[in-house]
Scaffold this active site. Structure first.
Site, PDB file in Angstrom:
ATOM      1  N   TYR A 283      71.220  81.715  37.971  1.00  0.00           N
ATOM      2  CA  TYR A 283      70.593  80.723  38.706  1.00  0.00           C
ATOM      3  C   TYR A 283      71.632  79.568  39.077  1.00  0.00           C
ATOM      4  CZ  TYR A 283      67.816  77.255  40.957  1.00  0.00           C
ATOM      5  OH  TYR A 283      67.126  76.245  41.716  1.00  0.00           O
ATOM      6  N   ASP A 318      63.157  85.034  41.049  1.00  0.00           N
ATOM      7  CA  ASP A 318      62.147  84.824  42.053  1.00  0.00           C
ATOM      8  C   ASP A 318      63.108  84.312  43.352  1.00  0.00           C
ATOM      9  OD1 ASP A 318      61.975  83.120  39.859  1.00  0.00           O
ATOM     10  OD2 ASP A 318      61.567  81.634  41.548  1.00  0.00           O
ATOM     11  N   LYS A 390      57.088  86.705  34.148  1.00  0.00           N
ATOM     12  CA  LYS A 390      56.875  85.433  35.086  1.00  0.00           C
ATOM     13  C   LYS A 390      56.554  85.573  36.356  1.00  0.00           C
ATOM     14  CE  LYS A 390      57.698  80.643  35.736  1.00  0.00           C
ATOM     15  NZ  LYS A 390      58.945  80.223  35.932  1.00  0.00           N
TER      16      LYS A 390
HETATM   17  C1  B12 Z   1      63.903  78.599  49.887  1.00  0.00           C
HETATM   18  C2  B12 Z   1      63.482  77.400  49.003  1.00  0.00           C
HETATM   19  C3  B12 Z   1      64.228  76.810  47.800  1.00  0.00           C
HETATM   20  C4  B12 Z   1      65.429  77.666  47.641  1.00  0.00           C
HETATM   21  C5  B12 Z   1      66.843  77.330  48.353  1.00  0.00           C
HETATM   22  C6  B12 Z   1      67.659  78.486  48.404  1.00  0.00           C
HETATM   23  C7  B12 Z   1      68.823  78.119  49.275  1.00  0.00           C
HETATM   24  N1  B12 Z   1      69.808  78.517  49.196  1.00  0.00           N
HETATM   25  O1  B12 Z   1      68.502  77.638  50.118  1.00  0.00           O
HETATM   26  C8  B12 Z   1      65.532  77.161  46.002  1.00  0.00           C
HETATM   27  C9  B12 Z   1      64.580  77.903  44.892  1.00  0.00           C
HETATM   28  C10 B12 Z   1      67.108  77.016  45.333  1.00  0.00           C
HETATM   29  C11 B12 Z   1      64.914  75.655  46.020  1.00  0.00           C
HETATM   30  C12 B12 Z   1      64.897  74.572  45.211  1.00  0.00           C
HETATM   31  C13 B12 Z   1      64.346  73.637  45.032  1.00  0.00           C
HETATM   32  N2  B12 Z   1      63.531  72.909  46.180  1.00  0.00           N
HETATM   33 CO1  B12 Z   1      62.882  74.224  47.759  1.00  0.00          CO
HETATM   34  N3  B12 Z   1      62.169  75.271  48.864  1.00  0.00           N
HETATM   35  C14 B12 Z   1      62.453  76.706  49.507  1.00  0.00           C
HETATM   36  C15 B12 Z   1      61.296  76.893  50.525  1.00  0.00           C
HETATM   37  C16 B12 Z   1      60.427  77.872  49.813  1.00  0.00           C
HETATM   38  C17 B12 Z   1      62.045  77.535  51.738  1.00  0.00           C
HETATM   39  C18 B12 Z   1      62.850  76.743  52.542  1.00  0.00           C
HETATM   40  C19 B12 Z   1      63.453  77.690  53.531  1.00  0.00           C
HETATM   41  O2  B12 Z   1      64.566  78.352  53.354  1.00  0.00           O
HETATM   42  N4  B12 Z   1      63.010  77.632  54.628  1.00  0.00           N
HETATM   43  C20 B12 Z   1      63.441  78.463  55.816  1.00  0.00           C
HETATM   44  C21 B12 Z   1      64.382  77.778  56.761  1.00  0.00           C
HETATM   45  C22 B12 Z   1      65.075  78.480  57.843  1.00  0.00           C
HETATM   46  O3  B12 Z   1      63.888  76.641  57.479  1.00  0.00           O
HETATM   47  P1  B12 Z   1      64.279  75.180  57.699  1.00  0.00           P
HETATM   48  O4  B12 Z   1      65.014  74.806  56.356  1.00  0.00           O
HETATM   49  O5  B12 Z   1      63.151  74.454  58.030  1.00  0.00           O
HETATM   50  O6  B12 Z   1      65.421  75.297  58.705  1.00  0.00           O
HETATM   51  C23 B12 Z   1      65.057  75.231  59.990  1.00  0.00           C
HETATM   52  C24 B12 Z   1      64.770  73.818  60.838  1.00  0.00           C
HETATM   53  O7  B12 Z   1      64.375  72.859  59.972  1.00  0.00           O
HETATM   54  C25 B12 Z   1      66.325  73.659  61.309  1.00  0.00           C
HETATM   55  N5  B12 Z   1      67.220  73.096  60.571  1.00  0.00           N
HETATM   56  C26 B12 Z   1      67.467  72.841  59.252  1.00  0.00           C
HETATM   57  N6  B12 Z   1      68.611  72.342  58.669  1.00  0.00           N
HETATM   58  C27 B12 Z   1      69.200  72.228  60.076  1.00  0.00           C
HETATM   59  C28 B12 Z   1      70.439  71.653  60.366  1.00  0.00           C
HETATM   60  C29 B12 Z   1      70.965  71.686  61.508  1.00  0.00           C
HETATM   61  C30 B12 Z   1      72.073  71.043  61.600  1.00  0.00           C
HETATM   62  C31 B12 Z   1      69.885  71.927  62.748  1.00  0.00           C
HETATM   63  C32 B12 Z   1      70.633  71.847  63.966  1.00  0.00           C
HETATM   64  C33 B12 Z   1      68.823  72.558  62.276  1.00  0.00           C
HETATM   65  C34 B12 Z   1      68.521  72.716  61.037  1.00  0.00           C
HETATM   66  O8  B12 Z   1      66.711  74.915  61.598  1.00  0.00           O
HETATM   67  C35 B12 Z   1      66.119  75.735  60.731  1.00  0.00           C
HETATM   68  C36 B12 Z   1      65.696  77.022  61.499  1.00  0.00           C
HETATM   69  O9  B12 Z   1      64.602  76.868  62.567  1.00  0.00           O
HETATM   70  C37 B12 Z   1      60.757  75.527  50.880  1.00  0.00           C
HETATM   71  C38 B12 Z   1      59.070  75.580  51.043  1.00  0.00           C
HETATM   72  C39 B12 Z   1      58.664  76.249  52.470  1.00  0.00           C
HETATM   73  N7  B12 Z   1      58.153  77.477  52.521  1.00  0.00           N
HETATM   74  O10 B12 Z   1      59.326  75.614  53.550  1.00  0.00           O
HETATM   75  C40 B12 Z   1      60.943  74.764  49.261  1.00  0.00           C
HETATM   76  C41 B12 Z   1      61.083  73.164  49.672  1.00  0.00           C
HETATM   77  C42 B12 Z   1      61.869  72.805  50.731  1.00  0.00           C
HETATM   78  N8  B12 Z   1      61.729  72.986  48.328  1.00  0.00           N
HETATM   79  C43 B12 Z   1      61.309  71.861  47.824  1.00  0.00           C
HETATM   80  C44 B12 Z   1      61.902  71.398  46.451  1.00  0.00           C
HETATM   81  C45 B12 Z   1      61.285  69.807  46.052  1.00  0.00           C
HETATM   82  C46 B12 Z   1      62.787  71.861  45.899  1.00  0.00           C
HETATM   83  C47 B12 Z   1      63.458  71.370  44.441  1.00  0.00           C
HETATM   84  C48 B12 Z   1      64.049  69.988  44.721  1.00  0.00           C
HETATM   85  C49 B12 Z   1      62.586  71.292  43.367  1.00  0.00           C
HETATM   86  C50 B12 Z   1      63.235  70.932  42.402  1.00  0.00           C
HETATM   87  N9  B12 Z   1      62.819  69.677  41.881  1.00  0.00           N
HETATM   88  O11 B12 Z   1      63.837  71.531  41.544  1.00  0.00           O
HETATM   89  C51 B12 Z   1      64.793  72.483  44.425  1.00  0.00           C
HETATM   90  C52 B12 Z   1      65.915  71.857  44.250  1.00  0.00           C
HETATM   91  C53 B12 Z   1      67.032  72.101  45.148  1.00  0.00           C
HETATM   92  C54 B12 Z   1      67.905  70.998  45.458  1.00  0.00           C
HETATM   93  N10 B12 Z   1      68.988  70.614  44.772  1.00  0.00           N
HETATM   94  O12 B12 Z   1      67.865  70.623  46.722  1.00  0.00           O
HETATM   95  C55 B12 Z   1      60.243  71.053  48.554  1.00  0.00           C
HETATM   96  C56 B12 Z   1      60.842  70.049  49.435  1.00  0.00           C
HETATM   97  C57 B12 Z   1      59.723  68.871  49.485  1.00  0.00           C
HETATM   98  C58 B12 Z   1      60.276  67.751  50.221  1.00  0.00           C
HETATM   99  N11 B12 Z   1      59.763  67.661  51.388  1.00  0.00           N
HETATM  100  O13 B12 Z   1      60.903  66.957  49.778  1.00  0.00           O
HETATM  101  C59 B12 Z   1      59.757  72.375  49.452  1.00  0.00           C
HETATM  102  C60 B12 Z   1      59.041  71.697  50.855  1.00  0.00           C
HETATM  103  C61 B12 Z   1      58.804  73.049  48.606  1.00  0.00           C
HETATM  104  C62 B12 Z   1      57.581  72.071  48.189  1.00  0.00           C
HETATM  105  N12 B12 Z   1      56.416  71.953  48.831  1.00  0.00           N
HETATM  106  O14 B12 Z   1      57.653  71.439  47.203  1.00  0.00           O
HETATM  107  N13 B12 Z   1      64.055  75.761  47.133  1.00  0.00           N
END
Ligand code: B12
Lengths: 540, 262
Positions: A283, A318, A390
């Site tokens: 991880y 996971d 798990k």
């Molecule tokens: C995948 C995921 C992870 C993965 C990330 C893997 C990786 N390499 O990215 C892992 C398991 C590592 C992870 C860890 C954590 N996560 Co997380 N994770 C998620 C999850 C399930 C999905 C996010 C995702 O991939 N979305 C898909 C992408 C495509 O969508 P997006 O990010 O929104 O991006 C789109 C737009 O926003 C935009 N966009 C995004 N960035 C940018 C940048 C630019 C320049 C532009 C133009 C557009 C753009 O375009 C994208 C395409 O449309 C979400 C929950 C959810 N379902 O949303 C939680 C979530 C984001 N995680 C969360 C948290 C808290 C964490 C942790 C901090 C938990 C912890 N305390 O350990 C950790 C720590 C990570 C850290 N140090 O940051 C929270 C955030 C809460 C908040 N709002 O603060 C969420 C919402 C879950 C929750 N409900 O608690 N996570």
């Protein structure tokens, strides 16, 4: 009574042989090296605590506890290991020079050695001959005292489980709290336990994985999680002991042995009677860009400590499915489970301690997605019949449509019940929206309770027919896993190369990249680590 | 909306009934007083007559009674929605096809457009920025790396702001794209402001175009945060590519900076 598939036994044997072979280079690497964190863990076992009061930004900074202790103050264990490293190098380990200083009368105790380091007066030398013998004996005795506390905690847990009672059924219901403030986490954790949680996990603050020290004291200022500190561990365990007594069942506590301080956090978990720890072989490498060598050395030590402490580890497969597709890459989960298993056993963990991870992350819009989930879950169940497993809820395909999310979580719970999973992490309908609210957690637990009460026993009736959809899918994932393991095992560097190639979570991590490589040191033949010696002695 | 109806109300099962549903938690033990409190809140929100159709205590079980109550409330909302007064952030630039984007860069810039992407601070969520940058793309659209006329470097996660500034300078980046997903304690806003300040300080007017994105950002906040553009939930790579062309080529920035505001 567990649901099982009849997997091809020859294939299963082959899979395990290949996993052991692919992991061997990692084990060899771990045996030949130490890290700054492994050495700090030795000092922690020997009882060195506290921070250097002249370090840190104190109250001016973020991450400062209200009681005045700063989370950025440098712990004594860091100061001592750094000083030893500067003066004589770490290739012999920290124990020889430190206990030589003690045995030769330069300082009365470990704390005094630390203070001399702080004052800049400590002088370390690596002893030889009789001096080395004397230092080894003293170091062994000091670390044995720490391990005795770990042993006592294990015994105490067993006693409490026997006296108060255990979780009422499998799967254990696992719930996360994450306010950033330990004093806020405690009532939330107690409320969750009263509402039916068997396991409470305190998720860590973002960024802690990259700190090369363990913050100290009770903390109130984490981001999206609460700092893992010895004091926070102690406070939460005590609060859960209270609620365990009140409820008449032992409520388990979980934290994360990951990041740059994995070995130290493992030690703190053993010292403060944590019950489960997240501890994954990859991880940190994949998702925090921590150097692979650093991780593997730290990993082995931390798992040996967990083995001794009777802690159940949870692995992180996971997570791959959040960056890779859950159907296309299902076999990488199986491969990782097999690798985690082989590495865990090498470190002395037993089957009952292996909470191997897997998740319900298939795109719900895909036809037959639920059947595919059942196939994957049963494959893991059948491949690791004696491991708790798990089971992780949907996250990636959760959206702002919380109603659909609630339904999906219901199906996730049902799959967990049907396939006899050991630990069920409770899914939140607001996963894509916020870190969970009080009501989210409560509604989620109601969902779990309904499904387990209504269908928990179905595990006895659920036997997918040989040659049917589920059986065939499980077989084909296992075959793909074996094919991938063959490719990994084929390479002289085994798993280390596979990670560099981007095999897991479609993330590439070269062996010399990432954070923390400068904390890895090759050991000489004369190196001495009393903790490793004592931990290995039990297993021999 | 030029013709048709300008004023609407929520739709339950008949036009104009105004029915809404909501749920919330109050820090009050369950009972008649809690229900009364919920009704009072609903009333103040404009729901009248409100019905508490469900409530239950949270935090009870075992020892002490529940300290909180969760409610589901239904009822008609008095407020009217004036569609004529609705404001949306209109996209001020045309959506271009990948071919048009490359064509515009070739014609307008005579070199490749240099894009840097990263997640800053301790945020390790890379899936969003990858969706925008990686060839694989998002929602059926290819990411920016697909463009022949763009040179894209994706620095991944946990990049510090000083590192990013240094890379932007070394690579002579035209645009820097930053993703922020974790929002607890407004981490995303703080990090974005820090980013903007660092670039302003290091490069002044010659700084690259700054674009941030993430699911919890409000696209209307760009100016306030000191960046050029903010993208929210569900952004597609095509929107971003079109914006880059519009901002960097369409309006001749950054070669001839716009006159200072008085
Ligand atoms: C995948 C995921 C992870 C993965 C990330 C893997 C990786 N390499 O990215 C892992 C398991 C590592 C992870 C860890 C954590 N996560 Co997380 N994770 C998620 C999850 C399930 C999905 C996010 C995702 O991939 N979305 C898909 C992408 C495509 O969508 P997006 O990010 O929104 O991006 C789109 C737009 O926003 C935009 N966009 C995004 N960035 C940018 C940048 C630019 C320049 C532009 C133009 C557009 C753009 O375009 C994208 C395409 O449309 C979400 C929950 C959810 N379902 O949303 C939680 C979530 C984001 N995680 C969360 C948290 C808290 C964490 C942790 C901090 C938990 C912890 N305390 O350990 C950790 C720590 C990570 C850290 N140090 O940051 C929270 C955030 C809460 C908040 N709002 O603060 C969420 C919402 C879950 C929750 N409900 O608690 N996570």
């Amino acid at each position: 009574m567990t649901a099982r598939l009849d997997l091809d036994p020859a294939l299963v044997t082959r899979a395990r042989e290949l996993a052991a072979c692919a992991a061997q280079p990692v084990v060899d690497l771990a045996r030949a090296h130490t890290t700054v964190s492994v050495e700090r863990a030795v000092l922690r076992l020997a009882g060195l605590t506290g921070t250097d009061p002249v370090t840190g930004d104190g109250d001016r900074r973020e991450g400062t506890a209200r009681d005045g202790t700063a989370t950025d103050r440098v712990p004594w264990v860091n100061r001592v290991v750094d000083a030893v490293r500067d003066q004589v190098g770490l290739e012999h380990g920290v124990a020889l020079p430190v206990w030589h200083a003690l045995a030769s009368g330069a300082a009365p105790d470990l704390q005094a050695v630390a203070e001399q380091v702080g004052a800049g007066t400590a002088r370390f030398v690596v002893p030889t001959g009789a001096g080395a013998e004397r230092a080894r004996d003293a170091a062994r005795a000091a670390v044995a005292a720490g391990l005795a506390r770990v042993d006592a905690n294990r015994a105490r847990r067993e006693e409490l489980v026997a006296r108060l009672g255990d979780a009422p059924r499998r799967p254990w219901v696992y719930l996360i709290v994450a306010t950033g403030d330990i004093h806020e986490d405690i009532p939330q954790a107690q409320a969750a336990a009263r509402a039916g949680a068997d396991v409470i996990a305190v998720i860590r603050s973002t960024g802690q994985s990259l700190l090369d020290y363990v913050p100290e004291g009770a903390t109130r200022t984490g981001y999206a999680g609460t700092y893992a500190t010895q004091e926070n561990f102690r406070l939460m365990r005590a609060a859960l002991d209270d609620v365990s007594a009140e409820l008449g069942r032992y409520v388990r506590l979980t934290n994360y042995a990951s990041g740059l301080c994995m070995p130290e956090i493992a030690v703190l978990a053993g010292l403060e009677r944590l019950d489960m720890m997240l501890n994954d072989a990859m991880y940190g490498i994949l998702f925090r860009d921590i150097n692979p060598r650093r991780t593997f050395v730290d990993q082995r030590f931390s798992r040996m400590v967990h083995a001794r402490a009777g802690i159940v580890i949870n692995t992180g497969e996971d997570n791959y499915l959040t960056t890779a597709d859950a159907v296309d890459e299902a076999h990488t989960v199986t491969v990782s489970q097999l690798l985690n298993e082989t590495l865990a056993k090498e470190a002395g963990l037993e089957d009952w301690q292996l909470g191997l991870g897997h998740a319900f992350e298939i795109d719900p819009d895909l036809p037959d997605s639920f059947r595919l989930e059942l196939a994957h879950a049963l494959l893991a169940r059948s491949l690791f019949p004696d491991a708790p497993l798990k089971w992780m809820p949907p996250t990636k395909h959760m959206t702002g449509d919380v109603f659909r999310g609630y339904l999906l979580d219901g199906f996730f719970n049902l799959a967990g019940a049907l396939t006899g999973q050991g630990i069920l992490l409770v899914g939140m309908m607001t996963e894509a929206v916020v870190t969970p609210w009080l009501s989210d957690r409560d509604l989620a637990l109601r969902n779990v309770r309904y499904v387990l009460d209504a269908a928990g026993g179905l595990v006895e009736d659920f036997a997918p027919p040989p040659g049917g959809f589920i059986d065939r899918r499980a077989d084909s994932v296992l075959r793909e896993a074996v094919a991938l393991l063959e490719r990994i095992a084929d390479h002289p560097q085994g798993l280390i190369q596979a990670i560099a190639d981007g095999t897991f979570g479609i993330t590439r991590r070269p062996p010399d990249g990432g954070k923390g490589l400068d904390g890895v040191v090759a050991l000489t033949a004369e190196a001495y680590n009393p903790a490793l010696e004592l931990l290995e002695a039990v297993r021999a | 909306m030029p013709d048709g109806i300008d004023v609407v109300r929520p739709y339950g099962d008949t036009t104009g009934d105004g029915m809404v549903q909501l749920s919330f938690t109050l820090p009050v033990p369950p009972g008649p007083r809690a229900e009364g409190a919920a009704l009072q809140l609903a009333g103040k929100m404009g729901i009248a007559p409100a019905m508490v159709v469900h409530s239950h205590g949270i935090g009870g079980g075992g020892g002490g009674g529940a300290a909180f109550t969760f409610f589901v409330v239904y009822g008609p909302v008095r407020h009217l929605v004036d569609l004529a007064a609705v404001q949306v952030e209109e996209r001020a630039y045309p959506l271009l096809s990948p071919g048009e984007v490359d064509g515009a860069i070739r014609a307008g810039l005579h070199r490749q457009l240099v894009v840097l992407g990263a997640c800053i601070g301790t945020d390790a969520h890379t899936v969003g920025i990858d969706a925008i940058l990686n060839i694989k793309g998002f929602a059926g659209e290819k990411g920016l790396e697909y463009h022949r006329e763009m040179r894209v470097a994706n620095l991944g996660a946990q990049v510090t702001v000083p590192e990013l500034v240094a890379r932007a300078r070394a690579e002579r980046a035209d645009a820097v794209l930053v993703s922020q997903v974790v929002t607890q304690r407004d981490a995303h806003l703080r990090n974005t402001r820090e980013l903007a300040a660092a670039f302003r300080e290091a490069m002044g007017e010659a700084r690259p175009l700054l674009v941030v994105g993430g699911p919890r950002f409000d696209p209307a906040m760009a100016a306030e945060l000191g960046v050029d553009r903010v993208f929210g939930r569900g952004t597609t790579p095509g929107e971003v590519a079109s914006y880059l062309v519009h901002a960097l080529i369409g309006s001749r920035r950054p070669d001839t900076p716009a006159p200072e505001d008085p």
